[in-house]
Write an enzyme that holds these catalytic residues in place. Structure first.
Site, PDB file in Angstrom:
ATOM      1  N   HIS A 259      -3.702  23.598 -15.544  1.00  0.00           N
ATOM      2  CA  HIS A 259      -3.217  24.109 -14.269  1.00  0.00           C
ATOM      3  C   HIS A 259      -2.554  25.473 -14.433  1.00  0.00           C
ATOM      4  O   HIS A 259      -2.374  26.196 -13.458  1.00  0.00           O
ATOM      5  CB  HIS A 259      -2.238  23.130 -13.633  1.00  0.00           C
ATOM      6  CG  HIS A 259      -2.881  21.882 -13.111  1.00  0.00           C
ATOM      7  ND1 HIS A 259      -2.222  20.976 -12.301  1.00  0.00           N
ATOM      8  CD2 HIS A 259      -4.135  21.378 -13.290  1.00  0.00           C
ATOM      9  CE1 HIS A 259      -3.032  19.977 -12.006  1.00  0.00           C
ATOM     10  NE2 HIS A 259      -4.200  20.190 -12.596  1.00  0.00           N
TER      11      HIS A 259
ATOM     12  N   HIS B 193      -5.121  18.250 -17.907  1.00  0.00           N
ATOM     13  CA  HIS B 193      -5.742  16.927 -17.896  1.00  0.00           C
ATOM     14  C   HIS B 193      -7.237  17.053 -18.132  1.00  0.00           C
ATOM     15  O   HIS B 193      -7.817  18.142 -18.046  1.00  0.00           O
ATOM     16  CB  HIS B 193      -5.464  16.187 -16.579  1.00  0.00           C
ATOM     17  CG  HIS B 193      -6.015  16.856 -15.352  1.00  0.00           C
ATOM     18  ND1 HIS B 193      -7.284  16.623 -14.870  1.00  0.00           N
ATOM     19  CD2 HIS B 193      -5.457  17.764 -14.500  1.00  0.00           C
ATOM     20  CE1 HIS B 193      -7.485  17.336 -13.781  1.00  0.00           C
ATOM     21  NE2 HIS B 193      -6.391  18.048 -13.538  1.00  0.00           N
ATOM     22  N   CYS B 194      -7.850  15.934 -18.427  1.00  0.00           N
ATOM     23  CA  CYS B 194      -9.304  15.888 -18.576  1.00  0.00           C
ATOM     24  C   CYS B 194      -9.936  15.826 -17.192  1.00  0.00           C
ATOM     25  O   CYS B 194      -9.442  15.134 -16.301  1.00  0.00           O
ATOM     26  CB  CYS B 194      -9.697  14.667 -19.407  1.00  0.00           C
ATOM     27  SG  CYS B 194     -11.441  14.620 -19.881  1.00  0.00           S
TER      28      CYS B 194
ATOM     29  N   ASP C 171      -8.532  20.783 -18.373  1.00  0.00           N
ATOM     30  CA  ASP C 171      -8.238  21.643 -17.224  1.00  0.00           C
ATOM     31  C   ASP C 171      -6.752  21.958 -17.287  1.00  0.00           C
ATOM     32  O   ASP C 171      -5.903  21.080 -17.134  1.00  0.00           O
ATOM     33  CB  ASP C 171      -8.591  20.898 -15.929  1.00  0.00           C
ATOM     34  CG  ASP C 171      -8.026  21.549 -14.671  1.00  0.00           C
ATOM     35  OD1 ASP C 171      -7.442  22.640 -14.750  1.00  0.00           O
ATOM     36  OD2 ASP C 171      -8.143  20.930 -13.592  1.00  0.00           O
TER      37      ASP C 171
ATOM     38  N   HIS D 254     -10.442   9.185 -16.276  1.00  0.00           N
ATOM     39  CA  HIS D 254      -9.906   9.732 -17.519  1.00  0.00           C
ATOM     40  C   HIS D 254      -8.407  10.008 -17.401  1.00  0.00           C
ATOM     41  O   HIS D 254      -7.652   9.803 -18.357  1.00  0.00           O
ATOM     42  CB  HIS D 254     -10.657  11.006 -17.904  1.00  0.00           C
ATOM     43  CG  HIS D 254     -12.016  10.760 -18.477  1.00  0.00           C
ATOM     44  ND1 HIS D 254     -12.501  11.420 -19.591  1.00  0.00           N
ATOM     45  CD2 HIS D 254     -13.009   9.905 -18.105  1.00  0.00           C
ATOM     46  CE1 HIS D 254     -13.726  10.988 -19.874  1.00  0.00           C
ATOM     47  NE2 HIS D 254     -14.049  10.080 -18.971  1.00  0.00           N
TER      48      HIS D 254
ATOM     49  N   HIS E 208     -15.623  14.857 -22.786  1.00  0.00           N
ATOM     50  CA  HIS E 208     -14.277  15.213 -22.356  1.00  0.00           C
ATOM     51  C   HIS E 208     -14.168  16.728 -22.218  1.00  0.00           C
ATOM     52  O   HIS E 208     -14.989  17.475 -22.765  1.00  0.00           O
ATOM     53  CB  HIS E 208     -13.233  14.734 -23.372  1.00  0.00           C
ATOM     54  CG  HIS E 208     -13.206  13.258 -23.578  1.00  0.00           C
ATOM     55  ND1 HIS E 208     -12.641  12.380 -22.680  1.00  0.00           N
ATOM     56  CD2 HIS E 208     -13.684  12.482 -24.603  1.00  0.00           C
ATOM     57  CE1 HIS E 208     -12.758  11.147 -23.130  1.00  0.00           C
ATOM     58  NE2 HIS E 208     -13.391  11.171 -24.292  1.00  0.00           N
TER      59      HIS E 208
ATOM     60  N   HIS F  79      12.823   6.717  -9.104  1.00  0.00           N
ATOM     61  CA  HIS F  79      13.668   6.048  -8.116  1.00  0.00           C
ATOM     62  C   HIS F  79      12.896   5.432  -6.961  1.00  0.00           C
ATOM     63  O   HIS F  79      13.465   5.176  -5.896  1.00  0.00           O
ATOM     64  CB  HIS F  79      14.781   6.964  -7.603  1.00  0.00           C
ATOM     65  CG  HIS F  79      16.048   6.220  -7.287  1.00  0.00           C
ATOM     66  ND1 HIS F  79      16.152   5.320  -6.259  1.00  0.00           N
ATOM     67  CD2 HIS F  79      17.267   6.211  -7.895  1.00  0.00           C
ATOM     68  CE1 HIS F  79      17.365   4.811  -6.210  1.00  0.00           C
ATOM     69  NE2 HIS F  79      18.065   5.334  -7.212  1.00  0.00           N
TER      70      HIS F  79
ATOM     71  N   HIS G 281      15.253  10.222 -11.523  1.00  0.00           N
ATOM     72  CA  HIS G 281      16.692  10.066 -11.266  1.00  0.00           C
ATOM     73  C   HIS G 281      17.360   9.665 -12.566  1.00  0.00           C
ATOM     74  O   HIS G 281      16.883   8.771 -13.267  1.00  0.00           O
ATOM     75  CB  HIS G 281      16.919   8.994 -10.192  1.00  0.00           C
ATOM     76  CG  HIS G 281      18.363   8.637  -9.983  1.00  0.00           C
ATOM     77  ND1 HIS G 281      19.212   9.420  -9.239  1.00  0.00           N
ATOM     78  CD2 HIS G 281      19.104   7.594 -10.425  1.00  0.00           C
ATOM     79  CE1 HIS G 281      20.413   8.856  -9.212  1.00  0.00           C
ATOM     80  NE2 HIS G 281      20.375   7.751  -9.936  1.00  0.00           N
TER      81      HIS G 281
ATOM     82  N   GLU H 237      20.712  14.695  -7.233  1.00  0.00           N
ATOM     83  CA  GLU H 237      20.796  13.296  -7.663  1.00  0.00           C
ATOM     84  C   GLU H 237      19.422  12.745  -8.030  1.00  0.00           C
ATOM     85  O   GLU H 237      19.271  11.992  -8.989  1.00  0.00           O
ATOM     86  CB  GLU H 237      21.418  12.440  -6.562  1.00  0.00           C
ATOM     87  CG  GLU H 237      20.663  12.539  -5.239  1.00  0.00           C
ATOM     88  CD  GLU H 237      21.319  11.750  -4.124  1.00  0.00           C
ATOM     89  OE1 GLU H 237      21.694  10.597  -4.382  1.00  0.00           O
ATOM     90  OE2 GLU H 237      21.446  12.298  -3.004  1.00  0.00           O
ATOM     91  N   THR H 238      18.420  13.115  -7.247  1.00  0.00           N
ATOM     92  CA  THR H 238      17.033  12.705  -7.460  1.00  0.00           C
ATOM     93  C   THR H 238      16.167  13.897  -7.109  1.00  0.00           C
ATOM     94  O   THR H 238      16.474  14.634  -6.172  1.00  0.00           O
ATOM     95  CB  THR H 238      16.662  11.506  -6.554  1.00  0.00           C
ATOM     96  OG1 THR H 238      17.538  10.413  -6.861  1.00  0.00           O
ATOM     97  CG2 THR H 238      15.228  11.057  -6.776  1.00  0.00           C
TER      98      THR H 238
ATOM     99  N   MET I 144      -5.405  10.668 -20.166  1.00  0.00           N
ATOM    100  CA  MET I 144      -5.718  12.041 -20.564  1.00  0.00           C
ATOM    101  C   MET I 144      -5.023  13.067 -19.666  1.00  0.00           C
ATOM    102  O   MET I 144      -5.633  13.756 -18.848  1.00  0.00           O
ATOM    103  CB  MET I 144      -7.226  12.268 -20.585  1.00  0.00           C
ATOM    104  CG  MET I 144      -7.928  11.452 -21.660  1.00  0.00           C
ATOM    105  SD  MET I 144      -9.602  12.030 -22.009  1.00  0.00           S
ATOM    106  CE  MET I 144      -9.245  13.494 -22.975  1.00  0.00           C
TER     107      MET I 144
END
Length: 343
Positions: A100, A135-136, A98, A146, A95, A307, A256, A280-281, A151
């Protein structure tokens, strides 16, 4: 990868340790940075374990810190994140992680690949404020597997002065919750029942075949159908300003709040950008995290959903907020209760 460079002297910076907690909750933190940048230490084991996703479905999961999603980390811009990543000997897989939010070396993935029985320490500077996925990403087809096995998590990097609204005025929140949305791909047998595997390695061939069809068996919040409903509903009171951090590591989604709105929404999750208002969304791109702030004005149960209502109702992407307080008839009133139509 073996980076070659002169060491950086951070010996004068203060160090603090943060204890990670399972989502939707978030560890203790300040909304405004208390002083100069710090080194913020986290420790996170990787735990491979079977997880019940629904009454009839079990996932051979891979997790950061034992939870799906992995815990939300919170620091301030210009702080240093120092993560000890542990792959216990009882695990089966390699494993890594990463971020971002990080710069270089595949987000740290090239520097953190650990086999079972190994640990590593990664430090990176939090240069950009916002919410970001981690994330992995161990390489090749292992990456999507993964991620869809659990993950994935998020980090929130707050501006040193805290959040600001569309006019640049300071904004605070009374509560913060982290909702991680996951798409799972659990194979079925010839009778249409979900299959249960002995371990994570055994689950791979059939899971890969199913996930390559891009049709999830489940789309859930925080690891399971109903994980944030009923007794596990998120709670607030009328007048509370609640920050909702929402991530999706793999697919686009559309949060939403039924009966509410996004007062301020950082749809792309980046706090240097002016927040949208009164949505709203909103839209969360796959591989990103966003944030929305809402002040609850009425008591009751609020459903928080993806939604795409097929995914919300039929596949599991629904959560609840349970809000206490007094009803305001000026905002909504039942003028006539349902009665029989006569004539």
């Amino acid at each position: 990868m073996t980076p070659v460079a002169a060491p950086v002297d951070l010996s004068k910076l203060k160090r603090i340790k943060r204890e990670l907690v399972a989502p939707p909750f978030v560890h203790e933190h300040e909304q405004v940075a208390p002083g100069e940048p710090r080194i913020v230490e986290f420790e996170m084991p990787i735990i491979e374990k079977e997880i019940q996703v629904a009454d009839d479905a079990w996932l051979q999961g891979m997790t950061f810190n034992g939870s799906i999603p992995g815990p939300l980390m919170v620091v301030h811009q210009d702080d240093y994140v120092e993560l000890t990543l542990i792959n216990p000997a009882e695990n089966m897989m390699q494993h890594n992680i990463d971020f971002h939010a990080a710069t270089g070396a595949l987000g740290g993935g090239a520097l953190t690949l650990v086999s079972p029985g190994e640990r590593t320490v990664l430090r990176f500077k939090a240069t950009r404020p916002g919410t970001f996925v981690y994330h992995c990403a161990p390489g090749g087809p292992m990456i999507p597997w993964h991620v869809v096995s659990g993950m994935v998590g998020a980090i929130m990097i707050l501006p040193r002065e805290g959040l600001s609204d569309h006019k640049g005025n300071p904004v605070t929140y009374d509560k913060v919750f982290y909702v991680g949305e996951n798409d799972f791909y659990i194979p079925k047998d010839e009778n249409g029942n979900y299959k249960r595997f002995e371990d994570v390695a055994e689950s791979y061939p059939e899971t890969e075949e199913l996930m390559n069809g891009l049709i999830p068996s489940h789309v859930v919040f925080n690891g399971a159908v109903g994980a944030l409903t009923g007794e596990n509903a998120m709670t607030a009171k009328v007048g509370d300003r609640v920050l909702i951090v929402h991530s999706q590591g793999n697919r686009d989604t559309r949060p939403h709040l039924i009966g509410g709105h996004g007062d301020l929404v950082w749809e792309a999750g980046k706090f240097n950008n002016v927040p949208d208002r009164d949505l709203e969304t909103w839209f969360i791109r796959g591989g990103s995290a966003g944030a929305a702030l809402y002040e609850f004005l009425q008591p009751g149960i609020y459903a928080y959903v993806n939604h795409n209502l097929i995914e919300a109702v039929n596949l599991g992407a629904t959560a609840h907020f349970k809000v206490e307080g007094d009803w305001n008839n000026d905002l909504m009133e039942q003028v006539v209760a349902p009665t029989e139509i006569v004539g």
